[in-house]
Design a protein around this motif. Structure first.
Motif, PDB file in Angstrom:
ATOM      1  N   ILE A 217       2.948  -0.368   8.315  1.00 57.01           N
ATOM      2  CA  ILE A 217       1.642  -0.801   7.814  1.00 57.01           C
ATOM      3  C   ILE A 217       1.479  -0.198   6.427  1.00 57.01           C
ATOM      4  O   ILE A 217       1.215   0.997   6.282  1.00 57.01           O
ATOM      5  N   SER A 218       1.690  -1.020   5.409  1.00 59.45           N
ATOM      6  CA  SER A 218       1.518  -0.570   4.022  1.00 59.45           C
ATOM      7  C   SER A 218       0.034  -0.549   3.699  1.00 59.45           C
ATOM      8  O   SER A 218      -0.710  -1.458   4.067  1.00 59.45           O
ATOM      9  N   LEU A 219      -0.387   0.492   3.005  1.00 61.16           N
ATOM     10  CA  LEU A 219      -1.790   0.616   2.622  1.00 61.16           C
ATOM     11  C   LEU A 219      -1.963   0.208   1.168  1.00 61.16           C
ATOM     12  O   LEU A 219      -1.225   0.675   0.299  1.00 61.16           O
ATOM     13  N   ILE A 220      -2.887  -0.649   0.924  1.00 61.99           N
ATOM     14  CA  ILE A 220      -3.267  -1.179  -0.384  1.00 61.99           C
ATOM     15  C   ILE A 220      -2.201  -2.107  -0.961  1.00 61.99           C
ATOM     16  O   ILE A 220      -2.467  -3.248  -1.264  1.00 61.99           O
ATOM     17  N   ALA A 221      -0.972  -1.600  -1.126  1.00 53.44           N
ATOM     18  CA  ALA A 221       0.134  -2.405  -1.659  1.00 53.44           C
ATOM     19  C   ALA A 221       1.441  -1.863  -1.070  1.00 53.44           C
ATOM     20  O   ALA A 221       1.565  -0.650  -0.866  1.00 53.44           O
ATOM     21  N   PRO A 222       2.412  -2.729  -0.814  1.00 53.00           N
ATOM     22  CA  PRO A 222       3.705  -2.225  -0.307  1.00 53.00           C
ATOM     23  C   PRO A 222       4.371  -1.316  -1.334  1.00 53.00           C
ATOM     24  O   PRO A 222       4.298  -1.547  -2.536  1.00 53.00           O
ATOM     25  N   LYS A 223       5.002  -0.266  -0.855  1.00 51.66           N
ATOM     26  CA  LYS A 223       5.748   0.639  -1.726  1.00 51.66           C
ATOM     27  C   LYS A 223       7.169   0.101  -1.880  1.00 51.66           C
ATOM     28  O   LYS A 223       7.607  -0.750  -1.111  1.00 51.66           O
ATOM     29  N   LYS A 224       7.892   0.585  -2.869  1.00 51.17           N
ATOM     30  CA  LYS A 224       9.251   0.078  -3.124  1.00 51.17           C
ATOM     31  C   LYS A 224      10.158   0.234  -1.912  1.00 51.17           C
ATOM     32  O   LYS A 224      11.021  -0.601  -1.675  1.00 51.17           O
ATOM     33  N   CYS A 225       9.969   1.296  -1.135  1.00 51.75           N
ATOM     34  CA  CYS A 225      10.822   1.512   0.042  1.00 51.75           C
ATOM     35  C   CYS A 225      10.697   0.374   1.049  1.00 51.75           C
ATOM     36  O   CYS A 225      11.605   0.143   1.839  1.00 51.75           O
ATOM     37  N   ALA A 226       9.601  -0.361   1.011  1.00 52.41           N
ATOM     38  CA  ALA A 226       9.375  -1.445   1.971  1.00 52.41           C
ATOM     39  C   ALA A 226      10.216  -2.687   1.665  1.00 52.41           C
ATOM     40  O   ALA A 226      10.330  -3.574   2.515  1.00 52.41           O
ATOM     41  N   LEU A 227      10.812  -2.757   0.476  1.00 49.17           N
ATOM     42  CA  LEU A 227      11.617  -3.923   0.120  1.00 49.17           C
ATOM     43  C   LEU A 227      12.767  -4.149   1.101  1.00 49.17           C
ATOM     44  O   LEU A 227      13.115  -5.289   1.398  1.00 49.17           O
ATOM     45  N   ASN A 228      13.352  -3.081   1.600  1.00 46.86           N
ATOM     46  CA  ASN A 228      14.473  -3.193   2.527  1.00 46.86           C
ATOM     47  C   ASN A 228      14.060  -3.064   3.982  1.00 46.86           C
ATOM     48  O   ASN A 228      14.924  -2.983   4.849  1.00 46.86           O
ATOM     49  N   PHE A 229      12.768  -3.023   4.267  1.00 42.90           N
ATOM     50  CA  PHE A 229      12.305  -2.860   5.633  1.00 42.90           C
ATOM     51  C   PHE A 229      12.509  -4.156   6.399  1.00 42.90           C
ATOM     52  O   PHE A 229      12.109  -5.227   5.953  1.00 42.90           O
TER      53      PHE A 229
END
Length: 191
Positions: free
Chosen positions: A144-156
């Motif tokens: 659950i990304s808060l406000i905006a996805p962080k760069k680490c989420a690109l490969n999630f």
């Protein structure tokens, strides 16, 4: 949305919420309150409580809602698997240095890497760098990304949700964020 009450495998809708000492920990306490409101049975493990007044207020609110707090986290992984349907990882987060995780959090990460029940991470999975996923961190089923996805989420590769539609337009424009539109009054959407 990812784990509705009707889809939980155990009769009791138990959820373990692991909170850290910083902002992610406060978010975990708020999450526990919301879970209680929606008829889940959260239990909080909060090994290092913050002295920040807002953090203390959230702790008191949880206690007044009869949300139990664990005094220790079982190291016997099967106890956690048997007692809970899922774990909310609100332990470390954006402000954590993933290359220098100290006790008790390094030990908690070891335990979380071994459990078989689903893990839901808030904003940045514990043990990950916000800029890139880490091989040393946990592997949640849901982020659950808060406000905006962080760069680490690109490969999630799991289910990914975005929560919080409260980022001012000027900041979105400044950082060239292209955030999705939320339906109606929803504050959460699946990416």
């Amino acid at each position: 949305q990812a784990y509705p009450l009707s889809a939980l495998s155990k009769k009791q809708p138990t959820v373990l919420v692991i909170c850290g000492p910083d902002q992610n920990g406060s978010i975990g306490l708020v999450c526990a309150r919301h879970l209680r409101i929606f008829d889940y049975e959260p239990t909080v493990y909060h090994p290092k409580r913050s002295s920040h007044s807002l953090h203390q207020d959230f702790t008191i609110q949880c206690e007044k809602m009869d949300i139990p707090f664990l005094s220790y986290l079982p190291t016997e992984v099967q106890l956690i698997n048997d007692a809970y349907n899922l774990v909310i990882d609100a332990m470390l987060g954006l402000e954590a240095d993933s290359s220098n995780i100290k006790e008790p959090y390094s030990g908690i990460l070891v335990t979380l890497k071994q459990i078989k029940i689903p893990i839901v991470s808030v904003d940045v999975p514990s043990g990950w760098d916000a800029e890139e996923p880490s091989q040393d961190g946990i592997n949640p089923e849901v982020l659950i990304s808060l406000i905006a996805p962080k760069k680490c989420a690109l490969n999630f590769s799991g289910k990914h949700f975005l929560a919080g539609r409260f980022l001012p337009y000027d900041i979105q424009k400044k950082y060239e964020l292209n955030l999705p539109d939320y339906a109606g009054t929803d504050c959460l959407l699946e990416l």
